[in-house]
Design a protein around this motif. Structure first.
Motif, PDB file in Angstrom:
ATOM      1  N   TYR A 168       0.796  -1.300  -0.055  1.00 47.59           N
ATOM      2  CA  TYR A 168      -0.011   0.115   0.090  1.00 47.59           C
ATOM      3  C   TYR A 168       0.915   1.245  -0.095  1.00 47.59           C
ATOM      4  O   TYR A 168       0.287   2.440  -0.402  1.00 47.59           O
ATOM      5  CB  TYR A 168      -1.060  -0.019   1.081  1.00 47.59           C
ATOM      6  CG  TYR A 168      -2.144  -0.618   1.015  1.00 47.59           C
ATOM      7  CD1 TYR A 168      -3.316  -0.141   0.190  1.00 47.59           C
ATOM      8  CD2 TYR A 168      -2.491  -1.809   1.247  1.00 47.59           C
ATOM      9  CE1 TYR A 168      -4.423  -0.651  -0.088  1.00 47.59           C
ATOM     10  CE2 TYR A 168      -3.742  -2.547   1.056  1.00 47.59           C
ATOM     11  CZ  TYR A 168      -4.571  -1.811   0.421  1.00 47.59           C
ATOM     12  OH  TYR A 168      -5.879  -2.396  -0.124  1.00 47.59           O
ATOM     13  N   LEU A 169       2.204   1.283   0.492  1.00 47.82           N
ATOM     14  CA  LEU A 169       2.954   2.403   0.610  1.00 47.82           C
ATOM     15  C   LEU A 169       3.172   3.118  -0.923  1.00 47.82           C
ATOM     16  O   LEU A 169       2.947   4.161  -0.891  1.00 47.82           O
ATOM     17  CB  LEU A 169       4.381   2.078   1.246  1.00 47.82           C
ATOM     18  CG  LEU A 169       4.253   1.912   2.477  1.00 47.82           C
ATOM     19  CD1 LEU A 169       5.662   1.327   3.016  1.00 47.82           C
ATOM     20  CD2 LEU A 169       3.975   2.841   3.386  1.00 47.82           C
ATOM     21  N   PRO A 170       3.419   2.395  -2.059  1.00 47.20           N
ATOM     22  CA  PRO A 170       3.533   2.880  -3.220  1.00 47.20           C
ATOM     23  C   PRO A 170       2.050   3.493  -3.943  1.00 47.20           C
ATOM     24  O   PRO A 170       2.147   3.812  -4.970  1.00 47.20           O
ATOM     25  CB  PRO A 170       4.323   2.012  -4.177  1.00 47.20           C
ATOM     26  CG  PRO A 170       4.698   0.976  -3.278  1.00 47.20           C
ATOM     27  CD  PRO A 170       3.696   0.906  -2.240  1.00 47.20           C
ATOM     28  N   TYR A 176       1.181  10.255  -9.738  1.00 42.59           N
ATOM     29  CA  TYR A 176       2.173  10.724 -10.233  1.00 42.59           C
ATOM     30  C   TYR A 176       2.804  10.139 -11.585  1.00 42.59           C
ATOM     31  O   TYR A 176       3.310  10.799 -12.285  1.00 42.59           O
ATOM     32  CB  TYR A 176       3.269  10.936  -9.216  1.00 42.59           C
ATOM     33  CG  TYR A 176       2.750  11.815  -7.800  1.00 42.59           C
ATOM     34  CD1 TYR A 176       2.678  13.243  -7.921  1.00 42.59           C
ATOM     35  CD2 TYR A 176       2.333  11.086  -6.887  1.00 42.59           C
ATOM     36  CE1 TYR A 176       2.070  13.682  -6.829  1.00 42.59           C
ATOM     37  CE2 TYR A 176       1.860  11.759  -5.636  1.00 42.59           C
ATOM     38  CZ  TYR A 176       1.770  13.082  -5.714  1.00 42.59           C
ATOM     39  OH  TYR A 176       1.159  13.750  -4.586  1.00 42.59           O
ATOM     40  N   ILE A 177       2.552   8.822 -11.354  1.00 40.98           N
ATOM     41  CA  ILE A 177       3.198   7.961 -12.337  1.00 40.98           C
ATOM     42  C   ILE A 177       2.470   8.013 -13.699  1.00 40.98           C
ATOM     43  O   ILE A 177       2.833   8.359 -14.717  1.00 40.98           O
ATOM     44  CB  ILE A 177       3.613   6.482 -12.098  1.00 40.98           C
ATOM     45  CG1 ILE A 177       4.503   6.469 -10.916  1.00 40.98           C
ATOM     46  CG2 ILE A 177       3.978   5.721 -13.238  1.00 40.98           C
ATOM     47  CD1 ILE A 177       4.802   5.332 -10.371  1.00 40.98           C
ATOM     48  N   THR A 181       0.940   0.030 -15.314  1.00 39.64           N
ATOM     49  CA  THR A 181       1.766  -1.159 -15.427  1.00 39.64           C
ATOM     50  C   THR A 181       2.775  -0.790 -14.368  1.00 39.64           C
ATOM     51  O   THR A 181       3.238  -1.784 -13.455  1.00 39.64           O
ATOM     52  CB  THR A 181       2.334  -1.462 -16.860  1.00 39.64           C
ATOM     53  OG1 THR A 181       1.055  -1.709 -17.494  1.00 39.64           O
ATOM     54  CG2 THR A 181       3.058  -2.591 -16.755  1.00 39.64           C
ATOM     55  N   VAL A 182       3.421   0.259 -14.601  1.00 39.20           N
ATOM     56  CA  VAL A 182       4.921   0.552 -13.579  1.00 39.20           C
ATOM     57  C   VAL A 182       4.206   0.690 -12.127  1.00 39.20           C
ATOM     58  O   VAL A 182       4.916   0.115 -11.172  1.00 39.20           O
ATOM     59  CB  VAL A 182       5.329   2.130 -14.122  1.00 39.20           C
ATOM     60  CG1 VAL A 182       6.341   2.500 -13.251  1.00 39.20           C
ATOM     61  CG2 VAL A 182       5.667   1.873 -15.440  1.00 39.20           C
TER      62      VAL A 182
END
Length: 372
Positions: A168-170, A176-177, A181-182
């Motif tokens: 859950y952190l990212p 922002y991304i 997929t990334v």
């Protein structure tokens, strides 16, 4: 080291159970390994479920790897003394399980596949006035579940909580991304790394053996949940592309197929076949079907010569001579392509005549034998 050694001294054996056969395990691997049959036999239901949900351990890679892993799986299932001693040695030498590239890759690959399937299964349009897009918030939980399940296979175990928190952190980075997929890959790597670094440990107490009914129930419920997600994707979000490049929802395409002429004709044929089977029996119907497949090429030969199947041998010979004359390659004075087509047509006519001539000789021999 003494503390680790003390841990190895409390290793417990499994409850008594039937010895597993290496031959049977390989046999099940060969004929049902892509669906985890050998793992079910060895009591490794969690690994069997992974195989069932990832097409043989991620497109058959795990299935191929099991060629040389099955002996250790069987030894583990049987609590083989040599296997136990080797396991104790590993526990003494390492306070926690060392890094395994194969397990780490499996954690990332399986959790990534599950996450993508889950995201693809979320309906993009409202269903009965309910917007399900917010379920995307459960994507990290699906990732953590995949990592945890792989991490708990065999003689290793670990808590799901560190993998869950790390997944859950990212999560906020999506905004922002911008690349889904990334974004998913970042959560997968974070969850796998966290589990391997902070959670995993040796499984000193083997799992208790469960009854067949309980095992079948748990595995059945897991498969129901998995195929429900798969079904949601196929029904709500899967598309097919037609000849004009237009995307059509798979569910709508299936509905239209069921009213298409090709399906209706096939349905009539299947119903007629079923009625014939009930009336004439299975083997008589099967023989008829074999004849319809034209195994000797006679039906196609009549078609090439443009004759009905009731034509006599005299009519076949006359037609063959006429077509051979009209389609002889020497009469074609056009381009190389036209001469090649004429040659192919001429050879097709000759082959059709040979097939029907052999059929005539075969019938004559059969009639002579029956008269004798």
């Amino acid at each position: 080291m003494e503390k680790t050694k003390g841990k190895s001294d409390v290793l417990e054996a499994r409850e008594p159970g039937g010895k597993k056969s290496k031959f049977r395990a390989y046999l099940l691997w060969l004929f049902g390994g892509l669906f985890g049959a050998h793992h079910v036999y060895l009591g490794r239901d969690d690994q069997a479920f992974v195989y069932m949900s990832t097409f043989g351990g991620y497109l058959g890679l795990g299935w191929l790897r099991d060629i040389y892993m099955i002996p250790s799986y069987v030894a583990d299932a049987n609590d083989d003394p040599a296997f136990i001693e080797d396991f104790k040695r590993k526990v003494r030498a390492n306070g926690k399980p060392p890094f395994s590239a194969a397990r780490f890759v499996a954690e990332t690959a399986v959790s990534y596949l599950w996450a993508e399937l889950f995201r693809s299964a979320i309906p993009q349009d409202e269903v009965f006035g309910i917007n399900f897009k917010h379920l995307v918030i459960l994507t990290p939980a699906v990732i953590a579940l995949g990592v945890w399940l792989i991490g708990n296979i065999g003689r290793e175990q670990g808590s799901i909580w560190m993998a869950l928190v790390a997944a859950y952190l990212p999560y906020p980075t999506l905004y922002y991304i911008g690349d889904d997929t990334v974004w998913v890959f970042l959560m997968v790597i974070a969850s796998s790394f966290s589990f391997d670094t902070f959670s995993k440990q040796w499984r000193l107490k083997p799992r208790k053996r469960k009854g067949l009914v309980r095992r079948a129930t748990c595995l059945g419920l897991a498969l129901m949940l998995y195929f429900s997600v798969m079904g949601s994707y196929l029904y709500f979000n899967a598309f097919v592309t037609d000849s004009e490049g237009e995307e059509i929802k798979l569910s709508e395409a299936i509905q239209h197929f069921l009213t298409s002429p090709i399906w209706l004709d096939l349905k009539v044929s299947l119903e007629a076949m079923w009625n014939q089977t009930k009336h004439d029996g299975f083997w008589a119907t099967w023989s008829h079907l074999v004849d319809l497949t034209d195994p000797r090429g006679e039906i196609n030969a009549y078609k090439v010569l443009d004759l009905p199947q009731t034509a006599t041998q005299t009519e076949v010979t006359a037609r063959w001579r006429s077509l051979s004359r009209d389609n002889h390659p020497d009469k074609v004075k056009g381009s190389e392509v036209e001469r090649r087509r004429a040659q192919e047509k001429f050879m097709e006519i000759q082959q059709a005549y040979e097939i029907l001539s052999r059929a005539k000789n075969r019938r004559q021999r059969r009639n002579r034998r029956s008269e004798e």
